[in-house]
Design a protein around this motif. Structure first.
Motif, PDB file in Angstrom:
ATOM      1  N   SER A   9      44.328  38.251  49.557  1.00 45.95           N
ATOM      2  CA  SER A   9      45.256  39.352  49.292  1.00 45.95           C
ATOM      3  C   SER A   9      45.919  39.187  47.927  1.00 45.95           C
ATOM      4  O   SER A   9      46.171  40.169  47.227  1.00 45.95           O
ATOM      5  N   VAL A  10      46.174  37.951  47.502  1.00 41.80           N
ATOM      6  CA  VAL A  10      46.774  37.720  46.189  1.00 41.80           C
ATOM      7  C   VAL A  10      45.768  38.041  45.082  1.00 41.80           C
ATOM      8  O   VAL A  10      46.111  38.681  44.093  1.00 41.80           O
ATOM      9  N   VAL A  11      44.522  37.610  45.267  1.00 38.18           N
ATOM     10  CA  VAL A  11      43.503  37.866  44.249  1.00 38.18           C
ATOM     11  C   VAL A  11      43.210  39.362  44.143  1.00 38.18           C
ATOM     12  O   VAL A  11      42.965  39.884  43.057  1.00 38.18           O
ATOM     13  N   LYS A  12      43.262  40.075  45.288  1.00 41.04           N
ATOM     14  CA  LYS A  12      43.006  41.527  45.265  1.00 41.04           C
ATOM     15  C   LYS A  12      44.086  42.281  44.493  1.00 41.04           C
ATOM     16  O   LYS A  12      43.834  43.360  43.960  1.00 41.04           O
ATOM     17  N   LEU A  13      45.297  41.733  44.405  1.00 41.37           N
ATOM     18  CA  LEU A  13      46.390  42.414  43.702  1.00 41.37           C
ATOM     19  C   LEU A  13      46.087  42.614  42.217  1.00 41.37           C
ATOM     20  O   LEU A  13      46.522  43.590  41.622  1.00 41.37           O
ATOM     21  N   PHE A  14      45.345  41.691  41.632  1.00 38.70           N
ATOM     22  CA  PHE A  14      45.063  41.767  40.200  1.00 38.70           C
ATOM     23  C   PHE A  14      43.920  42.709  39.865  1.00 38.70           C
ATOM     24  O   PHE A  14      43.618  42.914  38.699  1.00 38.70           O
ATOM     25  N   GLY A  15      43.280  43.265  40.872  1.00 39.17           N
ATOM     26  CA  GLY A  15      42.264  44.301  40.694  1.00 39.17           C
ATOM     27  C   GLY A  15      41.099  43.899  39.814  1.00 39.17           C
ATOM     28  O   GLY A  15      40.448  42.889  40.050  1.00 39.17           O
ATOM     29  N   PRO A  16      40.810  44.693  38.763  1.00 42.74           N
ATOM     30  CA  PRO A  16      39.615  44.439  37.953  1.00 42.74           C
ATOM     31  C   PRO A  16      39.685  43.134  37.152  1.00 42.74           C
ATOM     32  O   PRO A  16      38.655  42.619  36.736  1.00 42.74           O
ATOM     33  N   LEU A  17      40.872  42.591  36.947  1.00 41.95           N
ATOM     34  CA  LEU A  17      40.962  41.326  36.217  1.00 41.95           C
ATOM     35  C   LEU A  17      40.315  40.186  36.994  1.00 41.95           C
ATOM     36  O   LEU A  17      39.775  39.249  36.407  1.00 41.95           O
ATOM     37  N   THR A  18      40.378  40.241  38.305  1.00 45.96           N
ATOM     38  CA  THR A  18      39.776  39.170  39.102  1.00 45.96           C
ATOM     39  C   THR A  18      38.433  39.589  39.697  1.00 45.96           C
ATOM     40  O   THR A  18      37.647  38.741  40.084  1.00 45.96           O
ATOM     41  N   ARG A  19      38.184  40.874  39.798  1.00 51.45           N
ATOM     42  CA  ARG A  19      36.936  41.363  40.393  1.00 51.45           C
ATOM     43  C   ARG A  19      35.773  41.301  39.418  1.00 51.45           C
ATOM     44  O   ARG A  19      34.632  41.063  39.800  1.00 51.45           O
ATOM     45  N   ASN A  20      36.048  41.492  38.148  1.00 48.02           N
ATOM     46  CA  ASN A  20      35.004  41.558  37.126  1.00 48.02           C
ATOM     47  C   ASN A  20      34.622  40.141  36.692  1.00 48.02           C
ATOM     48  O   ASN A  20      35.470  39.347  36.297  1.00 48.02           O
ATOM     49  N   TYR A  21      33.328  39.834  36.713  1.00 51.01           N
ATOM     50  CA  TYR A  21      32.878  38.496  36.359  1.00 51.01           C
ATOM     51  C   TYR A  21      32.817  38.264  34.852  1.00 51.01           C
ATOM     52  O   TYR A  21      32.824  37.123  34.406  1.00 51.01           O
ATOM     53  N   TYR A  22      32.783  39.311  34.048  1.00 52.33           N
ATOM     54  CA  TYR A  22      32.885  39.127  32.600  1.00 52.33           C
ATOM     55  C   TYR A  22      34.261  38.550  32.264  1.00 52.33           C
ATOM     56  O   TYR A  22      34.386  37.641  31.442  1.00 52.33           O
ATOM     57  N   VAL A  23      35.289  39.087  32.906  1.00 49.89           N
ATOM     58  CA  VAL A  23      36.654  38.607  32.662  1.00 49.89           C
ATOM     59  C   VAL A  23      36.788  37.152  33.102  1.00 49.89           C
ATOM     60  O   VAL A  23      37.374  36.329  32.399  1.00 49.89           O
ATOM     61  N   ARG A  24      36.212  36.829  34.265  1.00 53.06           N
ATOM     62  CA  ARG A  24      36.288  35.440  34.749  1.00 53.06           C
ATOM     63  C   ARG A  24      35.550  34.488  33.812  1.00 53.06           C
ATOM     64  O   ARG A  24      35.999  33.369  33.575  1.00 53.06           O
ATOM     65  N   ALA A  25      34.409  34.919  33.304  1.00 50.96           N
ATOM     66  CA  ALA A  25      33.634  34.058  32.395  1.00 50.96           C
ATOM     67  C   ALA A  25      34.443  33.740  31.136  1.00 50.96           C
ATOM     68  O   ALA A  25      34.533  32.582  30.717  1.00 50.96           O
TER      69      ALA A  25
END
Length: 194
Positions: free
Chosen positions: A75-91
């Motif tokens: 639920s905490v990770v879902k709050l950040f939306g595309p910042l945590t969902r997108n793997y380009y951002v994570r990379a």
């Protein structure tokens, strides 16, 4: 043959590298290395990476084992939306987090592992993968009475189902015997007692 879901591998690699960063940071800070502040940075970066990577993403095919206590972090990770969902951002995030820890010998292993995780996340992003949370499935209640089966009437050992069928009257007549009556013995039996 099925395609590899690279994000799953990147998740495990990043979680392990976060733990390695924390361990190396503790060694550098407690050992009072000359650049101990990079060790303190590694502890903070490692905790952040572990918190970000703890919830597993749902696989496209098959089932995904949820980690213990993952639903709270999801639920905490879902709050950040595309910042945590997108793997380009994570990379990019993992690559940037790994750079400062690379200046200290105690944290260089965590840096290398996090850089590898960054590369795997980049590969997952290029292949079109993205993080989706594991949603709990609603439990289906079994129908009462629908699952109860009748117990067997024959005691064990039982013959196979095909042999258990009783022949109908037409099948018995075709076999040559009288339907439902006693059968005649084709061999004459004599009782000679000596």
């Amino acid at each position: 043959m099925g395609q590899i879901e690279w994000a799953m591998w990147a998740n495990e690699q990043a979680l392990a590298s976060g733990l390695i960063l924390i361990t190396g940071g503790i060694v550098a800070t407690a050992g009072r290395f000359t650049q101990w502040y990079f060790g303190a940075y590694s502890i903070v970066a490692g905790v952040f990476v572990c918190l970000l990577e703890y919830p597993r993403g749902k696989r496209k095919k098959g089932s995904t084992m949820e980690r213990w206590g993952q639903k709270y972090m999801t639920s905490v990770v879902k709050l950040f939306g595309p910042l945590t969902r997108n793997y380009y951002v994570r990379a990019v995030l993992h690559l940037l987090l790994s750079v400062p820890a690379g200046f200290l010998l105690a944290t260089i292993l965590g840096t290398a592992c996090l850089a590898i995780a960054s590369g795997i996340y980049l590969l997952a992003a290029v292949r079109g993968e993205q993080w989706t949370p594991i949603e709990p499935k609603p439990r289906e209640r079994p129908q009462i009475g629908g699952t109860i089966k009748q117990p067997p009437t024959n005691p064990p050992p039982r013959p196979p189902a095909e042999a258990r069928k009783k022949p109908s009257d037409e099948e018995a007549a075709a076999a040559g015997g009288p339907p439902g009556g006693p059968q005649a013995n084709p061999i004459p039996v004599t009782d000679e007692v000596v």
